[in-house]
Motif scaffolding. Structure first.
Motif, mmCIF file in Angstrom:
data_model
loop_
_atom_site.group_PDB
_atom_site.id
_atom_site.type_symbol
_atom_site.label_atom_id
_atom_site.label_comp_id
_atom_site.label_asym_id
_atom_site.label_seq_id
_atom_site.Cartn_x
_atom_site.Cartn_y
_atom_site.Cartn_z
ATOM 1 N N MET A 61 1.704 -1.187 -0.477
ATOM 2 C CA MET A 61 0.035 -0.148 -0.120
ATOM 3 C C MET A 61 0.587 1.497 0.246
ATOM 4 O O MET A 61 0.151 2.073 -0.596
ATOM 5 C CB MET A 61 -0.682 -0.104 1.097
ATOM 6 C CG MET A 61 -1.788 -1.090 1.527
ATOM 7 S SD MET A 61 -2.895 -1.249 2.608
ATOM 8 C CE MET A 61 -3.641 -2.733 2.960
ATOM 9 N N ALA A 62 1.986 1.326 0.752
ATOM 10 C CA ALA A 62 2.585 2.492 0.506
ATOM 11 C C ALA A 62 3.394 2.796 -0.668
ATOM 12 O O ALA A 62 3.811 3.300 -0.317
ATOM 13 C CB ALA A 62 3.734 2.081 1.754
ATOM 14 N N ARG A 63 4.105 1.790 -0.881
ATOM 15 C CA ARG A 63 4.745 2.041 -2.494
ATOM 16 C C ARG A 63 3.371 2.087 -3.392
ATOM 17 O O ARG A 63 3.681 3.132 -4.306
ATOM 18 C CB ARG A 63 5.239 0.226 -2.769
ATOM 19 C CG ARG A 63 6.591 0.012 -2.331
ATOM 20 C CD ARG A 63 7.014 -0.768 -3.397
ATOM 21 N NE ARG A 63 6.277 -2.222 -2.777
ATOM 22 C CZ ARG A 63 6.943 -2.877 -1.891
ATOM 23 N NH1 ARG A 63 7.711 -2.567 -0.460
ATOM 24 N NH2 ARG A 63 5.911 -4.169 -1.518
ATOM 25 N N LYS A 64 2.628 1.837 -3.159
ATOM 26 C CA LYS A 64 1.566 2.426 -4.155
ATOM 27 C C LYS A 64 0.459 3.360 -4.025
ATOM 28 O O LYS A 64 0.144 3.735 -5.146
ATOM 29 C CB LYS A 64 0.018 1.302 -4.810
ATOM 30 C CG LYS A 64 1.052 -0.123 -5.154
ATOM 31 C CD LYS A 64 -0.106 -1.305 -5.517
ATOM 32 C CE LYS A 64 0.941 -2.713 -6.449
ATOM 33 N NZ LYS A 64 0.208 -3.527 -5.901
ATOM 34 N N LEU A 65 0.685 3.473 -2.738
ATOM 35 C CA LEU A 65 -0.295 4.731 -2.667
ATOM 36 C C LEU A 65 0.424 5.828 -1.352
ATOM 37 O O LEU A 65 0.064 7.347 -1.920
ATOM 38 C CB LEU A 65 -2.037 4.398 -1.895
ATOM 39 C CG LEU A 65 -2.317 5.574 -1.902
ATOM 40 C CD1 LEU A 65 -3.064 6.066 -3.367
ATOM 41 C CD2 LEU A 65 -3.935 4.968 -0.980
ATOM 42 N N ALA B 20 -10.138 9.220 2.745
ATOM 43 C CA ALA B 20 -9.482 9.506 1.332
ATOM 44 C C ALA B 20 -8.994 8.129 1.006
ATOM 45 O O ALA B 20 -9.092 7.583 0.600
ATOM 46 C CB ALA B 20 -9.120 10.582 1.287
ATOM 47 N N ILE B 21 -8.068 8.089 1.996
ATOM 48 C CA ILE B 21 -7.240 6.751 1.732
ATOM 49 C C ILE B 21 -7.594 5.220 1.948
ATOM 50 O O ILE B 21 -7.514 4.696 0.370
ATOM 51 C CB ILE B 21 -5.649 6.992 2.719
ATOM 52 C CG1 ILE B 21 -5.151 8.110 2.275
ATOM 53 C CG2 ILE B 21 -5.330 5.603 2.802
ATOM 54 C CD1 ILE B 21 -4.609 8.119 3.403
ATOM 55 N N ALA B 22 -8.393 4.953 2.818
ATOM 56 C CA ALA B 22 -9.447 3.579 2.872
ATOM 57 C C ALA B 22 -10.500 4.059 0.899
ATOM 58 O O ALA B 22 -10.190 2.818 0.476
ATOM 59 C CB ALA B 22 -10.287 4.135 3.436
ATOM 60 N N HIS B 23 -11.138 5.483 0.491
ATOM 61 C CA HIS B 23 -11.454 4.795 -0.537
ATOM 62 C C HIS B 23 -10.537 4.157 -2.097
ATOM 63 O O HIS B 23 -10.812 3.288 -2.445
ATOM 64 C CB HIS B 23 -12.097 5.789 -0.228
ATOM 65 C CG HIS B 23 -12.694 6.066 -1.770
ATOM 66 N ND1 HIS B 23 -12.879 6.679 -2.860
ATOM 67 C CD2 HIS B 23 -13.823 5.514 -2.517
ATOM 68 C CE1 HIS B 23 -13.546 6.503 -4.202
ATOM 69 N NE2 HIS B 23 -14.453 5.219 -3.608
ATOM 70 N N ALA B 24 -9.373 4.977 -1.385
ATOM 71 C CA ALA B 24 -8.676 4.236 -2.482
ATOM 72 C C ALA B 24 -7.462 3.939 -2.533
ATOM 73 O O ALA B 24 -7.654 2.936 -3.835
ATOM 74 C CB ALA B 24 -7.708 5.922 -2.577
ATOM 75 N N LEU B 25 -7.476 2.968 -0.854
ATOM 76 C CA LEU B 25 -6.665 1.963 -1.615
ATOM 77 C C LEU B 25 -7.879 0.240 -1.963
ATOM 78 O O LEU B 25 -7.686 -0.081 -2.363
ATOM 79 C CB LEU B 25 -6.737 0.979 0.046
ATOM 80 C CG LEU B 25 -5.530 2.168 0.347
ATOM 81 C CD1 LEU B 25 -4.702 1.693 2.656
ATOM 82 C CD2 LEU B 25 -4.086 1.530 0.075
ATOM 83 N N GLY B 26 -9.508 0.876 -2.256
ATOM 84 C CA GLY B 26 -10.479 0.051 -2.143
ATOM 85 C C GLY B 26 -10.282 0.095 -3.567
ATOM 86 O O GLY B 26 -10.202 -1.419 -4.115
ATOM 87 N N THR B 27 -9.949 1.019 -4.016
ATOM 88 C CA THR B 27 -10.033 0.826 -5.790
ATOM 89 C C THR B 27 -8.883 0.519 -6.100
ATOM 90 O O THR B 27 -8.768 -0.067 -7.148
ATOM 91 C CB THR B 27 -10.373 2.863 -5.759
ATOM 92 O OG1 THR B 27 -9.013 3.670 -5.858
ATOM 93 C CG2 THR B 27 -11.263 3.361 -5.104
#
Lengths: 79, 79
Positions: A61-65, B20-27
């Motif tokens: 997750m850290a690398r991708k976002l 927002a981070i949680a949503h982005a991780l989901g996508t």
């Protein structure tokens, strides 16, 4: 499991937020501050019971976002 | 000594950045994320050799500048 991702600017990258905090601390009378670096912390609550897998996922997750690998480094702690 | 101040929103305070981070991780396909909380970390390099004094100073800095006590809590680690 809870994974904590700490994202900091890499050494050598200018940190204006840290500089601003250092200056503000000086004006408040804290005169023994050599340096300040500011960063982000992201606490992830993962639906995962294996610590190794949780850490691997958080690093992914850290690398991708969460971190910009060009200017930021990150570390992951699982607890 | 190095003191690390971690500032997080208190429980119950809405955290739009975390959401927002949680949503982005989901996508991005990370579907096992229960919750995300975002916060700040401030690494202080203090001109102080006593760990207890360094921690007390960092806590004082957090109360006076780094954290907003109304909505944020903080913890200090000295190393």
């Amino acid at each position: 499991m809870k994974a904590t991702v700490t994202v900091m600017l890499k050494n050598g990258v200018l940190d204006p937020q840290g500089k601003a905090i250092a200056h503000a601390l000086g004006t408040l009378g804290f005169d023994n501050v050599n340096d300040v670096r500011a960063g982000k912390v992201i606490e992830l609550d993962l639906n995962e019971t294996d610590a190794g897998k949780a850490k691997a996922q958080a690093e992914d997750m850290a690398r991708k976002l969460l971190a910009n690998g060009v200017i930021e480094s990150f570390r992951v702690v699982v607890e």
